[in-house]
Design a protein around this motif. Structure first.
Motif, PDB file in Angstrom:
ATOM      1  N   PHE A  34       0.842  -1.490   0.253  1.00 37.47           N
ATOM      2  CA  PHE A  34      -0.093  -0.171   0.112  1.00 37.47           C
ATOM      3  C   PHE A  34       0.760   1.306  -0.028  1.00 37.47           C
ATOM      4  O   PHE A  34       0.356   2.332  -0.749  1.00 37.47           O
ATOM      5  CB  PHE A  34      -1.087  -0.210   1.177  1.00 37.47           C
ATOM      6  N   VAL A  35       1.896   1.215   0.668  1.00 40.50           N
ATOM      7  CA  VAL A  35       2.789   2.165   0.731  1.00 40.50           C
ATOM      8  C   VAL A  35       3.385   2.600  -0.703  1.00 40.50           C
ATOM      9  O   VAL A  35       3.585   3.658  -1.366  1.00 40.50           O
ATOM     10  CB  VAL A  35       3.996   2.417   1.694  1.00 40.50           C
ATOM     11  N   ALA A  36       3.815   1.504  -1.470  1.00 40.90           N
ATOM     12  CA  ALA A  36       4.450   1.633  -2.607  1.00 40.90           C
ATOM     13  C   ALA A  36       3.384   2.074  -3.690  1.00 40.90           C
ATOM     14  O   ALA A  36       3.666   2.927  -4.548  1.00 40.90           O
ATOM     15  CB  ALA A  36       4.918   0.254  -3.070  1.00 40.90           C
ATOM     16  N   MET A  37       1.991   1.898  -3.340  1.00 41.05           N
ATOM     17  CA  MET A  37       0.952   2.248  -4.361  1.00 41.05           C
ATOM     18  C   MET A  37       0.660   3.846  -4.130  1.00 41.05           C
ATOM     19  O   MET A  37       0.708   4.435  -4.898  1.00 41.05           O
ATOM     20  CB  MET A  37      -0.400   1.515  -3.900  1.00 41.05           C
ATOM     21  N   ALA A  38       0.865   4.056  -2.808  1.00 47.66           N
ATOM     22  CA  ALA A  38       0.752   5.684  -2.502  1.00 47.66           C
ATOM     23  C   ALA A  38       1.952   6.518  -3.095  1.00 47.66           C
ATOM     24  O   ALA A  38       2.001   7.651  -3.686  1.00 47.66           O
ATOM     25  CB  ALA A  38       0.701   5.794  -0.857  1.00 47.66           C
ATOM     26  N   GLY A  39       2.992   5.766  -3.201  1.00 44.72           N
ATOM     27  CA  GLY A  39       4.280   6.324  -4.053  1.00 44.72           C
ATOM     28  C   GLY A  39       3.988   6.742  -5.434  1.00 44.72           C
ATOM     29  O   GLY A  39       4.053   7.652  -6.114  1.00 44.72           O
ATOM     30  N   LEU A  40       3.201   5.559  -5.895  1.00 47.32           N
ATOM     31  CA  LEU A  40       3.079   5.583  -7.494  1.00 47.32           C
ATOM     32  C   LEU A  40       1.962   6.583  -7.531  1.00 47.32           C
ATOM     33  O   LEU A  40       1.766   7.348  -8.472  1.00 47.32           O
ATOM     34  CB  LEU A  40       2.455   4.230  -7.855  1.00 47.32           C
ATOM     35  N   PHE A  41       1.009   6.852  -6.736  1.00 51.49           N
ATOM     36  CA  PHE A  41       0.019   7.953  -6.838  1.00 51.49           C
ATOM     37  C   PHE A  41       0.731   9.259  -6.796  1.00 51.49           C
ATOM     38  O   PHE A  41       0.104  10.246  -7.404  1.00 51.49           O
ATOM     39  CB  PHE A  41      -1.129   7.768  -5.641  1.00 51.49           C
ATOM     40  N   ILE A  42       1.559   9.198  -5.823  1.00 48.52           N
ATOM     41  CA  ILE A  42       2.276  10.637  -5.693  1.00 48.52           C
ATOM     42  C   ILE A  42       3.220  11.022  -7.201  1.00 48.52           C
ATOM     43  O   ILE A  42       2.881  12.234  -7.809  1.00 48.52           O
ATOM     44  CB  ILE A  42       3.408  10.711  -4.554  1.00 48.52           C
ATOM     45  N   SER A  43       3.672  10.080  -7.997  1.00 40.36           N
ATOM     46  CA  SER A  43       4.207  10.182  -9.017  1.00 40.36           C
ATOM     47  C   SER A  43       3.263  10.315 -10.344  1.00 40.36           C
ATOM     48  O   SER A  43       3.379  10.907 -11.158  1.00 40.36           O
ATOM     49  CB  SER A  43       5.262   9.032  -9.380  1.00 40.36           C
TER      50      SER A  43
ATOM     51  N   LEU B  37      -5.540  -6.402  -3.279  1.00 38.35           N
ATOM     52  CA  LEU B  37      -4.601  -5.930  -4.324  1.00 38.35           C
ATOM     53  C   LEU B  37      -5.224  -5.559  -5.695  1.00 38.35           C
ATOM     54  O   LEU B  37      -4.683  -4.869  -6.228  1.00 38.35           O
ATOM     55  CB  LEU B  37      -3.805  -7.394  -4.498  1.00 38.35           C
ATOM     56  N   MET B  38      -6.243  -6.523  -5.719  1.00 31.38           N
ATOM     57  CA  MET B  38      -7.061  -6.300  -7.452  1.00 31.38           C
ATOM     58  C   MET B  38      -7.708  -4.718  -7.265  1.00 31.38           C
ATOM     59  O   MET B  38      -7.779  -4.218  -8.333  1.00 31.38           O
ATOM     60  CB  MET B  38      -7.918  -7.161  -7.481  1.00 31.38           C
ATOM     61  N   PHE B  39      -8.219  -4.595  -6.042  1.00 32.71           N
ATOM     62  CA  PHE B  39      -8.820  -3.021  -6.065  1.00 32.71           C
ATOM     63  C   PHE B  39      -7.652  -2.049  -6.188  1.00 32.71           C
ATOM     64  O   PHE B  39      -8.084  -1.122  -6.999  1.00 32.71           O
ATOM     65  CB  PHE B  39      -9.335  -2.737  -4.543  1.00 32.71           C
ATOM     66  N   ASN B  40      -6.658  -2.329  -5.608  1.00 33.18           N
ATOM     67  CA  ASN B  40      -5.547  -1.333  -5.869  1.00 33.18           C
ATOM     68  C   ASN B  40      -4.986  -1.256  -7.217  1.00 33.18           C
ATOM     69  O   ASN B  40      -4.679  -0.172  -7.761  1.00 33.18           O
ATOM     70  CB  ASN B  40      -4.457  -1.700  -4.964  1.00 33.18           C
ATOM     71  N   ALA B  41      -4.807  -2.399  -7.937  1.00 30.36           N
ATOM     72  CA  ALA B  41      -4.603  -2.304  -9.315  1.00 30.36           C
ATOM     73  C   ALA B  41      -5.599  -1.509 -10.136  1.00 30.36           C
ATOM     74  O   ALA B  41      -5.183  -0.536 -10.998  1.00 30.36           O
ATOM     75  CB  ALA B  41      -4.611  -3.675  -9.964  1.00 30.36           C
ATOM     76  N   VAL B  42      -6.808  -1.439  -9.808  1.00 32.93           N
ATOM     77  CA  VAL B  42      -7.840  -0.886 -10.674  1.00 32.93           C
ATOM     78  C   VAL B  42      -7.712   0.467 -10.154  1.00 32.93           C
ATOM     79  O   VAL B  42      -7.739   1.367 -11.151  1.00 32.93           O
ATOM     80  CB  VAL B  42      -9.362  -1.385 -10.088  1.00 32.93           C
ATOM     81  N   ASN B  43      -7.368   0.838  -8.894  1.00 36.62           N
ATOM     82  CA  ASN B  43      -7.106   2.257  -8.680  1.00 36.62           C
ATOM     83  C   ASN B  43      -6.167   2.983  -9.353  1.00 36.62           C
ATOM     84  O   ASN B  43      -6.072   4.119  -9.817  1.00 36.62           O
ATOM     85  CB  ASN B  43      -6.937   2.336  -7.310  1.00 36.62           C
ATOM     86  N   LEU B  44      -4.951   2.212  -9.620  1.00 39.05           N
ATOM     87  CA  LEU B  44      -3.849   2.580 -10.245  1.00 39.05           C
ATOM     88  C   LEU B  44      -4.359   3.048 -11.602  1.00 39.05           C
ATOM     89  O   LEU B  44      -3.792   4.011 -12.272  1.00 39.05           O
ATOM     90  CB  LEU B  44      -2.684   1.655 -10.385  1.00 39.05           C
TER      91      LEU B  44
END
Lengths: 179, 100
Positions: A34-43, B37-44
Motif C-alpha cells: 500500500f505504501v508503494a502504491m501511495a508512492g505511485l499515486f504521488i508520481s 490487491l485487485m482493488f489497488n490495481a484498478v485504482n492505479l
C-alpha cells in the motif's frame, strides 16, 4: 525513476502477499504494498489519494485484518497445504489471460477528449482543492450514497459478528460436544 | 515522463497476481488480501487515466473504490468470524455449508 522504484517494490510485495506461509507476514507485505502504491499515486500527481491510501488502507483496513488474524487462532495443521486443489489449472488459465490482456494493451491506442484539469491548473490550486471541488459539486449525490453504504456495512458487520452470542446459551449440549 | 502504458501494464500485473492468489490460496484471510490487491490495481489504472486525460473523475472514482473496499473487508471479516463460530476452519475448501 520514481515509477520504477515503487513499481518494482509493489510487484515484489504483491508476490510476497500471495506466497507467504504465515498470514501475519503477508499482512505486513500488504502494508508495504500500500505504501508503494501511495508512492505511485504521488508520481501521478494525485497527492490527496496517496494520503487517503495510507490513512485508510495501511492505517485502517490492515489494522482490522491484523486484529482479526490475532484474535482468531488458526491451528497449525491448517496452515500446511497452502494451495487449493485447482492450483495448476488456475495458474495456466491466469497466464493465458494475462498474455491476452498484455497483447490487447499493446494493440490499443488510448484516445479521448482532454478534460479541464490540466497539470498546470491543478498545480495552481493544489490537488486536494481540485478533488474537493469535483467531489462536492458534480458527485455530491454519489458521495451521500456512499456514506449510506458505509453505514449499512457497519451495521451488517456488527450484526454478523455478534448474533451467535444469544444463540449459544440456548444450544443443546449435543452440538457442543464436538469441541 | 513515464507513459500511460507503463502504469497500465503494472496494473495488469498486480491485478493478475491478486486474481491468481485468490484462486490458488486456501486461507480465507489471504483471499481477502488478494481482493485488496485487485482493488489497488484498478485504482492505479483509474488514476493513470485521470492524469492522461487531465480529468479528475478517475480520482473521484478511486475514492469511491477505496470506500467500497473498506466496507467489503469489514463485511468479509465479520462473515469469516461467523463461519468460524459454526465450523472451526479457515480452509476455503472445507467451507461448503451451502453447497448441497
Amino acid at each position: 525513476m520514481v515509477f520504477y522504484i515503487f513499481g518494482t517494490l509493489a510487484f515484489f510485495t504483491a508476490l510476497l502477499v500471495v506466497t507467504q506461509k504465515n498470514v501475519v507476514h503477508s499482512a505486513l507485505s500488504l502494508i508495504l504494498f500500500f505504501v508503494a502504491m501511495a508512492g505511485l499515486f504521488i508520481s501521478l500527481e494525485a497527492e490527496f489519494l496517496a494520503g487517503l491510501q495510507i490513512f485508510l488502507y495501511a492505517g485502517g483496513i490492515m489494522v482490522m485484518f491484523v486484529f482479526v488474524v490475532m484474535i482468531i487462532n488458526i491451528p497449525k495443521s491448517q496452515r500446511e497445504p497452502r494451495f487449493t486443489k485447482q492450483r495448476y489449472i488456475a495458474l495456466v488459465v491466469m497466464i493465458i489471460l494475462f498474455i491476452e490482456v498484455i497483447y490487447l494493451l499493446s494493440k490499443t491506442v488510448f484516445k479521448g477528449t482532454k478534460g479541464i484539469f490540466t497539470p498546470e491548473k491543478v498545480a495552481k490550486i493544489s490537488n486536494t482543492v481540485a478533488v474537493g471541488q469535483v467531489l462536492y459539486r458534480e458527485y455530491l449525490f454519489a458521495f451521500e450514497l456512499i456514506s449510506l453504504v458505509v453505514l449499512v456495512s457497519m451495521i451488517g458487520a456488527v450484526v454478523l459478528s455478534t448474533r451467535r452470542i444469544r444463540q449459544r446459551k440456548s444450544r443443546s449440549p449435543m452440538t457442543e460436544s464436538g469441541k | 515522463m513515464i507513459q500511460l502504458d507503463h502504469y497500465l501494464i503494472l496494473g495488469a500485473i498486480i491485478f493478475f497476481i491478486g486474481l491468481t492468489g485468490m484462486l490458488i490460496r486456501r486461507n480465507i484471510f489471504i483471499i481477502l488480501m488478494c481482493i485488496e490487491l485487485m482493488f489497488n490495481a484498478v485504482n492505479l489504472n483509474l488514476v493513470a487515466f485521470s492524469r492522461h486525460l487531465s480529468n479528475l473523475d478517475g480520482q473521484i472514482f478511486s475514492i469511491f473504490v477505496i470506500a467500497i473496499a473498506a466496507c467489503e473487508s469489514a463485511i468479509g471479516l465479520a462473515i469469516f468470524i461467523a463461519v468460524n463460530r459454526n465450523k472451526e476452519t479457515f480452509d476455503i475448501d472445507e467451507v461448503n455449508l451451502m453447497k448441497w
